[in-house]
Design an enzyme around this catalytic site. Structure first.
Site, short mmCIF file in Angstrom:
data_model
loop_
_atom_site.label_atom_id
_atom_site.label_comp_id
_atom_site.label_asym_id
_atom_site.label_seq_id
_atom_site.Cartn_x
_atom_site.Cartn_y
_atom_site.Cartn_z
N GLY A 36 -5.26 -0.15 8.63
CA GLY A 36 -4.67 -1.06 9.61
C GLY A 36 -5.13 -2.50 9.46
N LYS A 37 -5.65 -2.87 8.29
CA LYS A 37 -6.13 -4.24 8.07
C LYS A 37 -4.99 -5.25 8.20
CE LYS A 37 -7.55 -3.38 3.90
NZ LYS A 37 -7.12 -1.97 3.83
N GLU A 104 -5.36 -9.30 1.67
CA GLU A 104 -5.78 -8.80 0.34
C GLU A 104 -6.79 -9.77 -0.29
OE1 GLU A 104 -4.99 -5.85 -0.46
OE2 GLU A 104 -2.95 -5.38 0.19
P1 ADP Z 1 -3.97 -1.55 5.39
O1 ADP Z 1 -3.57 -2.99 5.33
O2 ADP Z 1 -5.37 -1.34 5.88
O3 ADP Z 1 -3.73 -0.80 4.10
P2 ADP Z 1 -1.70 -1.31 7.19
O4 ADP Z 1 -2.01 -2.17 8.38
O5 ADP Z 1 -0.72 -1.87 6.22
O6 ADP Z 1 -3.06 -0.84 6.48
O7 ADP Z 1 -1.10 0.08 7.67
C1 ADP Z 1 -1.80 0.95 8.52
C2 ADP Z 1 -0.82 2.03 8.93
O8 ADP Z 1 -0.70 2.94 7.85
C3 ADP Z 1 -1.25 2.88 10.10
O9 ADP Z 1 -0.89 2.30 11.31
C4 ADP Z 1 -0.46 4.16 9.86
O10 ADP Z 1 0.80 4.12 10.49
C5 ADP Z 1 -0.23 4.17 8.38
N1 ADP Z 1 -0.92 5.26 7.69
C6 ADP Z 1 -0.41 5.94 6.68
N2 ADP Z 1 -1.28 6.88 6.24
C7 ADP Z 1 -2.40 6.79 6.95
C8 ADP Z 1 -3.67 7.46 6.98
N3 ADP Z 1 -3.98 8.46 6.14
N4 ADP Z 1 -4.58 7.04 7.85
C9 ADP Z 1 -4.29 6.04 8.72
N5 ADP Z 1 -3.13 5.38 8.74
C10 ADP Z 1 -2.18 5.74 7.89
MG MG Z 2 -2.90 -4.18 3.77
#
Ligand code: ADP
Ligand code: MG
Ligand code: ZN
Length: 201
Positions: A36-37, A104
């Protein structure tokens, strides 16, 4: 005692004490993939904008998984962003902003720390998000230095793909080598410490 008295005297002798900038801060959001970042960063951007602040958003040019000129979360929320290839390029644009958001951040060169400090020293709020560890569990890019200079560090957890525990690690499920391999669930899964250790021993 002597030292503190001397310091106090020096402070009292200053005729005016008015900090030039208020609320300048570096906020770092980090954690594994899918924690969720980006969502957190986009919420912050929207909140600052709703409060009337001018927000500029940047992302590294190599990350083109979704739209070219936007930061997009896994939930498909997005905001417009300037893609930049070198961290120093951010300094060409930031002056008219109140808030600078960078996603990122682990993909930027090591100068990103200096860039963030310069902007905060100039009174800007700097919100940055990135992976804290690579798939080998090693610090990613300039994250360690950014953690030191940040006023606030938020570590997010994801959901472990195996046991649904709190995930801190991004495990690479593809066969690719190299630290930077862009991808989604086809390439990485979030894992908790015990599942990560189980798969990496
Ligand atoms: P990040 O930038 O940290 O990669 P995002 O903010 O883009 O993350 O997305 C987070 C979202 O990804 C969560 O709200 C959820 O809906 C989804 N998600 C998909 N798979 C997972 C998982 N295994 N654990 C937590 N969230 C997940
Ligand atoms: Mg991201
Ligand atoms: Zn687990």
């Amino acid at each position: 005692m002597e030292i503190s008295q001397k310091t106090d005297v020096n402070i009292l002798r200053r005729t005016t004490f008015s900090p030039r900038v208020k609320n300048a801060q570096i906020q770092l959001i980090c954690g594994p993939m899918f924690s969720g970042k980006t969502t957190h960063l986009l919420n912050a951007v929207n909140e600052y904008r709703a409060a009337g602040q001018k927000v500029f958003v940047f992302k590294p040019k190599l990350d083109d998984r979704y739209a070219e000129e936007a930061v997009v979360s896994h939930d498909k929320k997005e905001v417009e962003a300037y893609p930049v290839s070198k961290s120093m390029e951010i300094l060409d644009y930031y002056m008219n902003a109140d808030v600078i958001a960078v996603d990122e951040v682990q993909f930027f060169d090591e100068k990103i720390t200096e860039v963030c400090e310069k902007m905060a020293n100039d009174g800007k709020t700097v919100v940055i998000a990135g992976l804290d560890m690579d798939y080998l569990g090693q610090p990613f890019g300039a994250i360690p230095q950014l953690m030191v200079v940040a006023d606030e560090v938020k570590k997010l957890n994801s959901v472990c793909a195996f046991c649904s525990g709190r995930a801190r690690f991004s495990h690479r499920v593809s066969e690719d080598n190299g630290v930077v391999v862009l991808g989604e669930k086809d390439k990485y899964v979030p894992l908790c410490r015990s599942c990560y250790n189980e798969l990496n021993t």
